[in-house]
Write an enzyme that holds these catalytic residues in place. Structure first.
Site, PDB file in Angstrom:
ATOM      1  N   SER A  44       0.818  -1.206   0.000  1.00 40.36           N
ATOM      2  CA  SER A  44       0.000   0.000   0.000  1.00 40.36           C
ATOM      3  C   SER A  44       0.855   1.260   0.000  1.00 40.36           C
ATOM      4  O   SER A  44       2.055   1.232   0.324  1.00 40.36           O
ATOM      5  CB  SER A  44      -0.922   0.026   1.221  1.00 40.36           C
ATOM      6  OG  SER A  44      -0.170   0.259   2.398  1.00 40.36           O
ATOM      7  N   ASP A  91      -1.244  -1.146  -3.932  1.00 40.98           N
ATOM      8  CA  ASP A  91      -2.607  -0.972  -3.444  1.00 40.98           C
ATOM      9  C   ASP A  91      -2.853   0.481  -3.020  1.00 40.98           C
ATOM     10  O   ASP A  91      -1.995   1.100  -2.382  1.00 40.98           O
ATOM     11  CB  ASP A  91      -2.817  -1.919  -2.251  1.00 40.98           C
ATOM     12  CG  ASP A  91      -4.249  -1.994  -1.786  1.00 40.98           C
ATOM     13  OD1 ASP A  91      -5.153  -1.919  -2.639  1.00 40.98           O
ATOM     14  OD2 ASP A  91      -4.463  -2.161  -0.573  1.00 40.98           O
ATOM     15  N   HIS A  96     -12.674  -1.117   5.850  1.00 43.94           N
ATOM     16  CA  HIS A  96     -11.268  -1.359   6.153  1.00 43.94           C
ATOM     17  C   HIS A  96     -11.024  -1.415   7.663  1.00 43.94           C
ATOM     18  O   HIS A  96     -11.756  -0.815   8.448  1.00 43.94           O
ATOM     19  CB  HIS A  96     -10.388  -0.245   5.577  1.00 43.94           C
ATOM     20  CG  HIS A  96     -10.278  -0.259   4.090  1.00 43.94           C
ATOM     21  ND1 HIS A  96     -11.001   0.584   3.279  1.00 43.94           N
ATOM     22  CD2 HIS A  96      -9.527  -1.015   3.253  1.00 43.94           C
ATOM     23  CE1 HIS A  96     -10.691   0.365   2.014  1.00 43.94           C
ATOM     24  NE2 HIS A  96      -9.795  -0.604   1.971  1.00 43.94           N
TER      25      HIS A  96
END
Length: 277
Positions: free
Chosen positions: A50, A83, A177
């Site tokens: 990420s 990501d 999330h």
């Protein structure tokens, strides 16, 4: 085995109503454990990095290059994916490093700007052979655009894919999330409606908060890539805590990160089998 493309993994999964597990890497032990688990189960897997992880390490390159090497040496197909990239320069860096798949996250902008930014970057990436995932309809659990309760409209999703040319689409269907509990309730009818109108594979973010039955149902209704991060972090951290609690004199990181890596491997082996029986 060589580094796999996202298309090699996700397109057959979408066709057969299976899903590929995509797991976030924060440190080397994550990557090693994820691939060990996938190899144990004999299933393909995605290693995800990420933007937040790149920021934590100060650079994308060291961990991305490690993941690419681990993928290249794995006995099962492994794709490496960037990501939630909100910055063009990070996408460009990932492509330069050889990362074959990126998520362009412009969901924090208006629909019109999301389309414009995503279309521009998608064309740039795809001209270099890189798969592009995007997001429409904010996924819960993050600040800004990621607000709980938001849902993706099927018609808007179809229009977005047509306008941007992306290869996969992350949609908001009830997940969130960073959930530690697994009680998120997905809208399976909405998943099916989006899948019926959108010609590219669908991606579920925030999957750690979804029960195993919920994940199986989401896949049956059209989800082809399932992103999981927090669940693995909890497993790794729990194993580390147990190792440290068992020996107050323990200082060798290998003696507590090793069990954490093994815990990740065990969870991944289970999950990838669940998603692709």
């Amino acid at each position: 085995m060589t580094l796999a493309s996202m298309a090699e993994l996700v397109i057959p999964a979408a066709r057969d109503r299976r899903a590929v597990g995509a797991f976030n890497v924060i440190q080397l032990e994550h990557a090693e454990g994820i691939v060990a688990g996938a190899e144990s189960a004999g299933r393909p897997v995605v290693l995800q990095l990420s933007e937040n992880t790149a920021r934590y390490h100060g650079s994308l390159a060291p961990l991305a290059l490690a993941c690419l090497r681990i993928a290249a040496e794995a006995s099962v197909p492994v794709c490496v994916h960037l990501d939630h990239a909100t910055r063009r320069e990070l996408v460009e860096q990932a492509v330069e490093l050889g990362v074959p798949s990126v998520m362009v996250d412009a969901s924090g902008h208006s629909y019109e700007k999301n389309v414009a930014l995503t279309a521009e970057l998608a064309a740039w990436c795809q001209s270099r052979g890189v798969w592009v995932e995007a997001e429409l309809g904010a996924i819960g659990g993050k600040d800004g655009a990621h607000k709980p309760g938001v849902r993706t409209d099927p018609d808007e999703a179809a229009a977005f894919v047509a306008a941007t040319g992306v290869d996969a689409l992350a949609v908001a269907v009830g997940s969130s999330h960073a959930m530690l509990s697994r009680d998120a309730v997905l809208d399976d009818e909405l998943i099916a409606a989006i899948a019926a109108k959108v010609p590219v594979p669908l991606v579920l973010h925030g999957s750690s908060g979804v029960s195993e039955a919920g994940l199986r149902s989401a896949v049956a209704h059209g989800m082809a890539k399932i992103n999981i991060a927090t669940h693995l972090n909890a497993s790794l951290t729990g194993a580390v805590r147990r190792a440290l609690a068992a020996d107050e004199d323990l200082v060798d990181p290998r003696k507590y990160l090793g069990p954490g890596r093994d815990a990740v491997a065990g969870q991944v082996a289970h999950l990838v089998t669940l998603l692709a029986p």
